[in-house]
Motif scaffolding. Sequence first.
Motif, PDB file in Angstrom:
ATOM      1  N   VAL A 207       2.728   1.758  -2.150  1.00 41.11           N
ATOM      2  CA  VAL A 207       2.505   3.184  -1.877  1.00 41.11           C
ATOM      3  C   VAL A 207       3.507   4.086  -2.604  1.00 41.11           C
ATOM      4  N   PRO A 208       4.814   3.782  -2.623  1.00 44.18           N
ATOM      5  CA  PRO A 208       5.715   4.652  -3.391  1.00 44.18           C
ATOM      6  C   PRO A 208       5.347   4.719  -4.877  1.00 44.18           C
ATOM      7  N   GLU A 209       4.802   3.635  -5.400  1.00 46.22           N
ATOM      8  CA  GLU A 209       4.343   3.621  -6.788  1.00 46.22           C
ATOM      9  C   GLU A 209       3.161   4.581  -6.966  1.00 46.22           C
ATOM     10  N   MET A 210       2.265   4.598  -5.986  1.00 46.06           N
ATOM     11  CA  MET A 210       1.139   5.530  -6.028  1.00 46.06           C
ATOM     12  C   MET A 210       1.643   6.972  -6.018  1.00 46.06           C
ATOM     13  N   VAL A 211       2.670   7.239  -5.219  1.00 51.96           N
ATOM     14  CA  VAL A 211       3.244   8.577  -5.123  1.00 51.96           C
ATOM     15  C   VAL A 211       3.800   9.026  -6.473  1.00 51.96           C
ATOM     16  N   LEU A 212       4.513   8.137  -7.149  1.00 48.63           N
ATOM     17  CA  LEU A 212       5.084   8.478  -8.451  1.00 48.63           C
ATOM     18  C   LEU A 212       3.986   8.805  -9.465  1.00 48.63           C
ATOM     19  N   LEU A 213       2.945   7.985  -9.484  1.00 46.56           N
ATOM     20  CA  LEU A 213       1.837   8.243 -10.396  1.00 46.56           C
ATOM     21  C   LEU A 213       1.178   9.584 -10.096  1.00 46.56           C
ATOM     22  N   ALA A 214       1.092   9.924  -8.800  1.00 48.22           N
ATOM     23  CA  ALA A 214       0.424  11.150  -8.387  1.00 48.22           C
ATOM     24  C   ALA A 214       1.287  12.391  -8.561  1.00 48.22           C
ATOM     25  N   GLY A 215       2.528  12.224  -9.031  1.00 50.61           N
ATOM     26  CA  GLY A 215       3.335  13.384  -9.379  1.00 50.61           C
ATOM     27  C   GLY A 215       4.239  13.912  -8.292  1.00 50.61           C
ATOM     28  N   ALA A 216       4.844  13.003  -7.504  1.00 46.47           N
ATOM     29  CA  ALA A 216       5.769  13.445  -6.454  1.00 46.47           C
ATOM     30  C   ALA A 216       6.909  12.450  -6.321  1.00 46.47           C
ATOM     31  N   ARG A 217       7.832  12.756  -5.409  1.00 44.10           N
ATOM     32  CA  ARG A 217       8.972  11.881  -5.140  1.00 44.10           C
ATOM     33  C   ARG A 217       9.008  11.576  -3.651  1.00 44.10           C
ATOM     34  N   ASP A 218       9.143  10.296  -3.304  1.00 44.88           N
ATOM     35  CA  ASP A 218       9.353   9.895  -1.913  1.00 44.88           C
ATOM     36  C   ASP A 218      10.545   8.950  -1.891  1.00 44.88           C
ATOM     37  N   GLU A 219      11.736   9.519  -1.765  1.00 44.79           N
ATOM     38  CA  GLU A 219      12.956   8.718  -1.827  1.00 44.79           C
ATOM     39  C   GLU A 219      13.201   7.940  -0.541  1.00 44.79           C
ATOM     40  N   LEU A 220      12.365   8.163   0.473  1.00 41.83           N
ATOM     41  CA  LEU A 220      12.466   7.372   1.701  1.00 41.83           C
ATOM     42  C   LEU A 220      11.593   6.118   1.622  1.00 41.83           C
ATOM     43  N   GLY A 221      10.644   6.091   0.686  1.00 44.02           N
ATOM     44  CA  GLY A 221       9.784   4.926   0.522  1.00 44.02           C
ATOM     45  C   GLY A 221      10.527   3.766  -0.106  1.00 44.02           C
ATOM     46  N   ARG A 222      10.008   2.568   0.104  1.00 48.54           N
ATOM     47  CA  ARG A 222      10.656   1.342  -0.388  1.00 48.54           C
ATOM     48  C   ARG A 222       9.721   0.656  -1.391  1.00 48.54           C
ATOM     49  N   VAL A 223       9.998   0.876  -2.664  1.00 47.16           N
ATOM     50  CA  VAL A 223       9.141   0.340  -3.720  1.00 47.16           C
ATOM     51  C   VAL A 223       9.189  -1.187  -3.711  1.00 47.16           C
ATOM     52  N   GLY A 224       8.020  -1.812  -3.554  1.00 46.91           N
ATOM     53  CA  GLY A 224       7.933  -3.259  -3.610  1.00 46.91           C
ATOM     54  C   GLY A 224       8.509  -3.987  -2.420  1.00 46.91           C
ATOM     55  N   SER A 225       8.838  -3.271  -1.353  1.00 46.41           N
ATOM     56  CA  SER A 225       9.445  -3.887  -0.164  1.00 46.41           C
ATOM     57  C   SER A 225       8.685  -3.467   1.090  1.00 46.41           C
ATOM     58  N   ASP A 226       8.973  -4.164   2.201  1.00 49.46           N
ATOM     59  CA  ASP A 226       8.327  -3.850   3.466  1.00 49.46           C
ATOM     60  C   ASP A 226       8.670  -2.437   3.923  1.00 49.46           C
ATOM     61  N   SER A 227       7.724  -1.799   4.583  1.00 48.28           N
ATOM     62  CA  SER A 227       8.043  -0.542   5.260  1.00 48.28           C
ATOM     63  C   SER A 227       8.944  -0.852   6.456  1.00 48.28           C
ATOM     64  N   VAL A 228       9.821   0.094   6.799  1.00 43.83           N
ATOM     65  CA  VAL A 228      10.781  -0.120   7.882  1.00 43.83           C
ATOM     66  C   VAL A 228      10.869   1.138   8.738  1.00 43.83           C
ATOM     67  N   ARG A 229      11.439   0.960   9.934  1.00 42.68           N
ATOM     68  CA  ARG A 229      11.701   2.125  10.778  1.00 42.68           C
ATOM     69  C   ARG A 229      12.683   3.052  10.069  1.00 42.68           C
ATOM     70  N   ILE A 230      12.498   4.332  10.310  1.00 43.39           N
ATOM     71  CA  ILE A 230      13.352   5.314   9.655  1.00 43.39           C
ATOM     72  C   ILE A 230      13.770   6.357  10.682  1.00 43.39           C
ATOM     73  N   SER A 231      14.965   6.905  10.506  1.00 43.84           N
ATOM     74  CA  SER A 231      15.523   7.803  11.516  1.00 43.84           C
ATOM     75  C   SER A 231      15.080   9.241  11.297  1.00 43.84           C
TER      76      SER A 231
END
Length: 325
Positions: free
Chosen positions: A189-213
Amino acid sequence: MGRRIVSFLPSATEMACALGLRDQLLGVTHECDYPAEVRDKPVVVRSVLPTERMSQREIDTAVSERLRNGLSLYEVDESLMRHIAPDLILTQDLCQVCAPSGSEVTRLLNALPTKPQVLWLTPKSLEQIFDNMRELGEATDRLQRAEDIIAASRARLEKIAAATREISRRPRVFCMEWVDPVYCSGHWVPEMVLLAGARDELGRVGSDSVRISRHDILQWAPEVLIVMPCGCDLEAAASHARRLFEYPGWSDLPAVQKNRVYAVDASSYFARPGPRIVEGTELLAHLLHPVLFEWHGPQGAFRRLEPPLDSDGSEPRTTKVRTWQ
């Protein structure tokens, strides 16, 4: 001669049908719903949890407890599997929550009189999703068709990337893969975001999603927020997302102030690593840059979410406070 295929993954079911293997697909999971024709296929895998009657918090707690105790989240109909006698099983070893994984498949194989070929589909990126399509094509004598689908998919993604390379500024976005508790996005999903023209610095490229504060989200201050709970269609995603407006500090997020909070059909376009990931990237591009990209897909793919109104029709001055992580 055709294969006798059983799919333990909705994404694998979609891939098989895209390759023209629907008639060879003899067993699916309770979650396999696309294309519509597979809904009448025999169901060989079901969830042991009544998730349709559970809140996201309850699901998260129950899943964590079962995994901690070494218990499975799925029940495989071994009698039906023996009757089908598959010679190819499509499964994964990426996420114990998504489908039967390694140890469960091993136990099943030991119960079958004839050992089928097992194709492990465990992608963590868009390229690995394409690799899985190619591997399935090789295993079923559909390699050229797989290569054609991959080439067409890459062309559509490159068209998006070419357009977004020209934009002057990429907005901050947060893709939320679970609402209660809040999880960031992961894997492709973070890779999709980059292609679509945005930044998601909370996403984990190539890794499991995790709880976030809460602190991390407030500090990132996303300008666009996409709610895409894993396993949820649009209606379920929108229903879960409404409670976000009860979180303290939520109204201070730029995405909320600019009315750019969206729920999306996660199951169709984001959570399943199959052919429709390309459409998901096109949907993201539209939500992030609506002037630059039109959306030609189903109207039921996304919904803009607005703060709930008081009984007099005005935005509430106070809301029920819900605790974040």
